[in-house]
Enzyme design. Structure first.
Site, mmCIF file in Angstrom:
data_model
loop_
_atom_site.group_PDB
_atom_site.id
_atom_site.type_symbol
_atom_site.label_atom_id
_atom_site.label_comp_id
_atom_site.label_asym_id
_atom_site.label_seq_id
_atom_site.Cartn_x
_atom_site.Cartn_y
_atom_site.Cartn_z
ATOM 1 N N HIS A 27 -14.020 -7.888 1.626
ATOM 2 C CA HIS A 27 -12.694 -8.483 1.806
ATOM 3 C C HIS A 27 -12.710 -9.999 1.709
ATOM 4 C CE1 HIS A 27 -11.387 -4.688 4.033
ATOM 5 N NE2 HIS A 27 -10.780 -4.725 2.863
ATOM 6 N N ARG A 57 -3.562 2.814 8.612
ATOM 7 C CA ARG A 57 -3.852 1.512 7.968
ATOM 8 C C ARG A 57 -2.607 0.657 7.868
ATOM 9 N NH1 ARG A 57 -8.335 2.170 3.912
ATOM 10 N NH2 ARG A 57 -9.129 4.242 4.277
ATOM 11 N N THR A 77 9.670 -38.896 -3.040
ATOM 12 C CA THR A 77 9.776 -37.959 -1.908
ATOM 13 C C THR A 77 8.711 -38.200 -0.848
ATOM 14 O OG1 THR A 77 8.680 -36.420 -3.386
ATOM 15 C CG2 THR A 77 11.041 -36.086 -3.009
ATOM 16 N N ASN A 78 7.719 -39.042 -1.148
ATOM 17 C CA ASN A 78 6.777 -39.388 -0.067
ATOM 18 C C ASN A 78 7.543 -40.196 0.984
ATOM 19 O OD1 ASN A 78 4.850 -38.317 -1.781
ATOM 20 N ND2 ASN A 78 4.267 -40.317 -2.602
ATOM 21 N N ARG A 116 -3.670 -1.541 -6.017
ATOM 22 C CA ARG A 116 -2.805 -2.729 -5.864
ATOM 23 C C ARG A 116 -3.198 -3.717 -6.953
ATOM 24 N NH1 ARG A 116 -5.692 -4.718 -0.272
ATOM 25 N NH2 ARG A 116 -7.771 -4.837 -1.112
ATOM 26 N N TYR A 138 12.992 -34.227 -15.026
ATOM 27 C CA TYR A 138 11.532 -34.131 -15.125
ATOM 28 C C TYR A 138 10.886 -34.230 -13.750
ATOM 29 C CZ TYR A 138 11.361 -39.184 -14.414
ATOM 30 O OH TYR A 138 11.490 -40.437 -13.879
ATOM 31 N N SER A 158 14.592 -41.920 -9.590
ATOM 32 C CA SER A 158 13.363 -41.135 -9.444
ATOM 33 C C SER A 158 13.141 -40.930 -7.953
ATOM 34 C CB SER A 158 12.181 -41.877 -10.068
ATOM 35 O OG SER A 158 11.013 -41.106 -9.864
ATOM 36 N N GLY A 198 -8.056 -7.296 4.502
ATOM 37 C CA GLY A 198 -8.952 -7.439 5.641
ATOM 38 C C GLY A 198 -8.374 -8.174 6.837
ATOM 39 N N LYS A 206 0.828 -1.207 0.000
ATOM 40 C CA LYS A 206 0.000 0.000 0.000
ATOM 41 C C LYS A 206 0.864 1.259 0.000
ATOM 42 C CE LYS A 206 -3.519 -0.023 2.724
ATOM 43 N NZ LYS A 206 -4.945 0.169 2.863
ATOM 44 N N MET A 226 -5.702 -7.313 8.730
ATOM 45 C CA MET A 226 -5.158 -6.472 9.810
ATOM 46 C C MET A 226 -6.094 -5.290 10.064
ATOM 47 S SD MET A 226 -1.100 -6.661 9.115
ATOM 48 C CE MET A 226 -1.166 -6.603 7.361
ATOM 49 N N CYS A 231 8.847 -38.505 -8.399
ATOM 50 C CA CYS A 231 7.487 -39.013 -8.599
ATOM 51 C C CYS A 231 6.683 -39.009 -7.308
ATOM 52 C CB CYS A 231 7.503 -40.396 -9.233
ATOM 53 S SG CYS A 231 8.318 -41.630 -8.202
HETATM 54 C C1 PEP Z 1 7.176 -42.081 -2.951
HETATM 55 O O1 PEP Z 1 7.517 -42.683 -1.940
HETATM 56 O O2 PEP Z 1 7.391 -40.865 -3.144
HETATM 57 C C2 PEP Z 1 6.478 -42.798 -4.026
HETATM 58 C C3 PEP Z 1 6.166 -42.195 -5.150
HETATM 59 O O3 PEP Z 1 6.101 -44.064 -3.770
HETATM 60 P P1 PEP Z 1 4.816 -44.451 -2.926
HETATM 61 O O4 PEP Z 1 4.038 -43.232 -2.649
HETATM 62 O O5 PEP Z 1 4.055 -45.441 -3.752
HETATM 63 O O6 PEP Z 1 5.434 -45.068 -1.730
#
Ligand code: PEP
Ligand code: MG
Length: 925
Positions: free
Chosen positions: A468, A97, A793-794, A348, A877, A790, A106, A26, A108, A857
């Site tokens: 808001h 303000r 990441t889970n 804004r 990727y 690959s 909205g 602002k 603050m 993945c």
């Molecule tokens: C993961 O662990 O990121 C994965 C893609 O495998 P899953 O979720 O099947 O364990």
């Protein structure tokens, strides 16, 4: 001396639009507007650094601040030709303000009409010639100051505001319904009652000293940076708590001095659809908060301002267009007209829906206002999911007449059960994340944020499209219908009444945020316009304007991005959908998902106790798998397909009740005690690792052999049909190169056998998922054998953070509330921890195999911040679920554009200092 205060106005402006980190959005924009000669009431901005200081020093200010504020107040007085606290002439009044770096509409606090007291109100009445106006300002000021600065605001949703209660009683006593019908004597009496209420509740007199009032306002605004709704908003929008807010103190101009005055808010393009043209709300003879608070029903600017105030409308239109061209973006403008003079109070970049984002950005490129890379960079990638949102199907609506109609404040269709209290809605959602909730409120106030967050749709009985919270709900992509005055809500009884019929908490209703219609009961929803074109082909592109903009944007994104984009897909249908949404391959086929339709055959395999029995049980599975792989290869038509070998949590696949175990035993012709014993043996404990990943294939290599055989036989079959095939066979959860080598050998032996017998060969890769910290730190060794990585990441988050992906829901809310996790680590990559492990794996992997193919993945592959991180660390990727693909494509393009910009900026810095080093460290010292 540190500069903490920046002035703006026609007699001199210190800041400009580039200084938003210091002056907040602002403050920076007020400075910019003043600089380019627009009519801005003068004022000053106290920087965000003061906010940081305030919280770091027990809510104290830097010692230099008082003198700088005094000097800036004097400058306002000079420019406006009025004195603050003047008891002889028309006094200067100011507003106070907030203004954060990223606008937080909205969230603050604001205080208006500062400088009024028992003496100045009399002068204001005399000099303005309008006693009612002066006392109305004073009444509002005491109320606002009491609520905001003296903390007399209701604490719960059912508490009454003490000032509203007094106001209500006064209107009843006088026999009027509108605030505007109260006469000066009533307002005077109200001020007296308000002040008595202040004394009673706080033990102190209401402050009469104008400078004390200013400091009260400044403290309240800084204090509101840490209020609950502001914190929730920041967590939701990834705004760091340490940015702080600026405070803007600005001369008041009045939209409530009679019928030649007005106040309003406007967008230069429609915030819901993106269509070109000014839209907005205004009220004659009112103050700014009246328009956004939803108390009086505002008029539409585009409908009637040109009739009511033609000269001001022309001037406003010109200023609005100038601002849009100047900022090259949709502007959200606040203005006041005081005696036919236009004043600009704020501009804004407008909050908008995903639809409006895409439409406006594409239109602006086509109008020549911005370039494609600017269009891509400005759209929050997650917003694209709104374009893939459901709408009510024509068939579902057939024969239904709307129960009521309100303002179509946020597009999308939602059906769910009514909740009246945001906290109850939140509790219902916490109990069941699939709960479909419609939050029904009288007004859309920012306090409702927690409930709005979990609701599928929002319905309010009053409040305009520019209120808001309506803006906020649009930004969240919630279907929202506002200002539906046909419904009457009773919070205490938890009911709403429409045309005499009562709807209780838990009853089903449906809201259409495109049309503003509200329907009784559940209405089935159908796919978005984009998906109707791409998936069911029920709509032609030529008849689908939203699709056309989406398509244009995606084609630009694909031109810029360097990251490849693949999908996680387990069957031919998902593969086709993935291609329609731009997938360049499949990054993860979870083969265990393929057995959901053949669960008993799969169970027979799991329960086998000898190699012979297992090999026999694998025979039918091989056929199913081969057919599934063939379908996927055909659908993917030559694109790479990463197939992961079995990684099932085994105990999930076995029957658990006695009856189910007995049924399976009968089917398999084995004693039911055997089934029960095996189920018991397979039981896995939190965090459910057991036989997961490659351990299954190592202990039972015949399973890996079957899967590799199925993949290779499918490849042979599809190649014979003339279709190119590129399988990438992926070993799950390997943490040790020896594990990988074991599985690789089984795979390569099976492949050699299939190709040898068929006389047809397919190229294929063998690689691994990287899901364990040990895999990251030994990635150099693993890459000696593995052709690709690959990142799963889970599991890497689960094993890296030591938190189970299955039960973290029980404490994640607390962790986020305490800011231990800035975001849910299973949605947005923990870059500092898990990201660092990935970086190690990338570097080590490349050290032994420079062309190792790198992908991700895990669920993070469709999260914009995580996609950008993957770009940065050099992955090839990202792979995500099909509906996240547009988000990933856009985020990947944004990462590439940002990288280019950063490189250009670094080059400019090096060029300008004249040194030869690439990092410019020598001149930075
Ligand atoms: C993961 O662990 O990121 C994965 C893609 O495998 P899953 O979720 O099947 O364990
Ligand atoms: Mg995994």
């Amino acid at each position: 001396m540190a500069k903490y205060v920046y002035s703006f106005g026609k007699d001199g402006t210190d800041g400009d639009a580039t200084m938003r980190n210091l002056l907040g959005g602002k403050g920076a924009n007020l400075a910019e507007m003043a600089k380019i000669g627009l009519p801005v009431p003068s004022g000053f901005t106290i920087t965000t650094e003061v906010c940081t200081y305030f919280y770091a020093n027990g809510r104290q200010y830097p010692p230099e601040l008082v003198a700088q504020v005094n000097e800036a107040m004097a400058a306002i007085e000079k420019t406006m030709g009025k004195k603050f606290g003047d008891t002889k002439d028309l006094p200067l009044l100011v507003s106070c303000r907030s203004g954060a770096r990223d606008s937080m509409p909205g969230m603050m606090d604001t205080v208006l009409n500062i400088g009024l007291n028992d003496k100045t109100v009399e002068v204001l009445a005399k000099k303005s010639g309008d006693e009612r106006f002066a006392w109305d300002c004073y009444r509002r000021f005491v109320q606002m100051y009491g609520d905001v600065v003296l903390d007399m605001k209701p604490k719960t949703k059912t508490d009454e505001d003490p000032f509203e209660e007094l106001l209500h009683k006064m209107k009843e006593k006088v026999g009027v319904t509108e605030d505007a019908d109260l006469k000066p004597e009533h307002l005077k009496e109200l001020v007296k009652q308000f002040k008595a209420a202040v004394k009673k509740q706080t033990g102190h007199d209401f402050p009469e000293d104008p400078m004390e009032q200013v400091w009260g306002g400044i403290g309240a605004v800084f204090g509101s940076w840490m209020n609950d709704r502001a914190m929730v908003y920041r967590r939701m929008n990834g705004i760091p708590h340490d940015w702080g807010t600026a405070v803007n103190v600005q001369a008041m101009v009045f939209g409530n001095m009679g019928d030649t005055c007005a106040t309003g808010v406007a967008l230069t393009r429609n915030g819901a659809t993106g269509e070109k043209g000014i839209t907005g709300d205004y009220l004659i003879n009112a103050q700014g908060e009246d328009v956004v608070a939803g108390i009086r029903m505002p008029k539409r600017i585009e409908d009637s301002l040109h009739k009511e105030m033609p000269k001001c409308w022309e001037q406003f239109k010109a200023v609005a267009m100038r601002l849009e061209n100047h900022y090259k973006d949709i502007q959200d403008i606040e203005f006041t007209i005081e005696n036919q003079n236009l004043w600009m109070l704020q501009t804004r970049n407008a909050k908008r829906t995903g639809f409006a984002h895409v439409r406006a950005a594409v239109d602006m490129v086509n109008e020549g206002l911005i370039t494609p890379d600017m269009a891509i960079a400005r759209i929050p990638a997650n917003d694209l999911t709104q374009l893939l949102q459901p709408v009510f199907s024509g068939a579902g609506l057939k024969g239904k007449t709307p129960l009521a109609k309100g303002i179509n404040a946020g597009p999308g269709a939602a059906t769910g059960q009514i909740y009246y209290q945001p906290d109850e809605a939140e509790a219902a959602w916490q109990k069941d994340n699939n709960a479909r909730i419609i939050l029904v409120r009288k007004e859309t106030t920012p306090e409702d944020l927690r409930g709005m967050k979990v609701a599928k749709g929002i319905l309010t009985s009053s409040g305009g499209a520019a209120s808001h919270a309506a803006l906020v709900s649009r930004q969240m992509g919630k279907a929202c219908v506002c200002g539906c005055d046909a419904i009457s809500i009773d919070y205490k009884a938890e009911t709403m009444t429409v045309k005499g019929k009562v709807y209780k908490k838990g009853d089903w209703i449906s809201v259409d945020g495109f049309s503003g219609n509200v329907y009784e009961g559940e209405v089935p929803t159908s796919a978005s316009e984009v998906l109707q074109v791409l998936f069911d082909k029920s709509l032609k592109p030529a008849d689908a304007p939203i699709y056309q903009c989406f398509h244009q944007l995606m084609s630009w994104a694909d031109r810029f991005r360097k990251l490849g984009v693949r999908a996680n897909a387990d069957n031919p249908k998902e593969s086709e959908q993935a291609i329609a949404l731009g997938a360049q391959g499949i990054g993860l086929t979870r083969t265990e998902h393929m057995f959901f339709d053949h669960i008993d055959d799969f169970r027979a395999m799991i329960l086998s106790e000898t190699v012979e029995a297992r090999e026999k049980a694998l025979e039918p599975l091989l056929k199913y798998q081969q057919a599934d792989f063939e379908g996927i290869f055909r659908a993917m038509a030559g694109r790479p397909v990463t197939i992961r070998l079995l990684d099932p949590p085994l105990h999930e696949f076995v029957p658990h009740t006695e009856k189910d175990q007995a049924d399976l035993a009968t089917k398999l012709g084995i004693p039911k005690e055997t089934v029960a014993r095996r189920v018991n043996e397979l039981h896995e404990f939190n965090p459910m690792l057991g036989h997961r990943g490659c351990r299954l294939g190592i202990v039972y290599p015949e399973i890996t052999r079957m899967q590799a055989t199925a993949i290779c036989q499918a490849a042979v079959q599809v190649i014979k049909e003339g279709i190119d095939v590129h399988p990438e066979i992926m070993v799950p959860l390997a943490g040790n190169v020896a594990e990988f080598r074991h599985q690789e050998k089984v795979i390569r032996d099976a492949a050699a056998k299939v190709f040898g017998e068929a006389g047809v060969t397919s190229d294929y890769l063998v690689g691994t998922m990287i899901e364990l910290p040990r895999a990251c730190v030994t990635a150099d060794k693993i890459a000696e054998a593995a052709e690709f990585f690959s990142f799963g990441t889970n599991d890497l988050t689960q094993t890296g953070l030591g938190i189970s992906r299955d039960d973290y829901g029980t404490y994640i809310n607390e962790y986020q509330e305490l800011d231990i996790f800035p975001a849910d680590p299973f949605q947005t990559l923990d870059q500092e921890g898990v990201g660092a492990l990935m970086k190690i794996a990338v570097e080590k992997g490349k050290s032994t195999r420079s062309d190792v193919k790198l992908g991700i993945c895990g669920e993070h592959g469709g999260d914009p911040a995580s996609v950008k991180f993957c770009h940065k660390i050099g992955l090839d990727y990202v792979s995500c679920s099909p509906l996240r693909l547009p988000v990933a494509r856009l985020a990947a393009a944004q990462a590439a554009i940002q990288e280019k910009k950063d490189k250009a900026a670094a080059k400019k810095a090096t060029d300008s200092c004249g040194c030869k080093c690439c990092c410019c460290c020598c001149c930075k010292g």
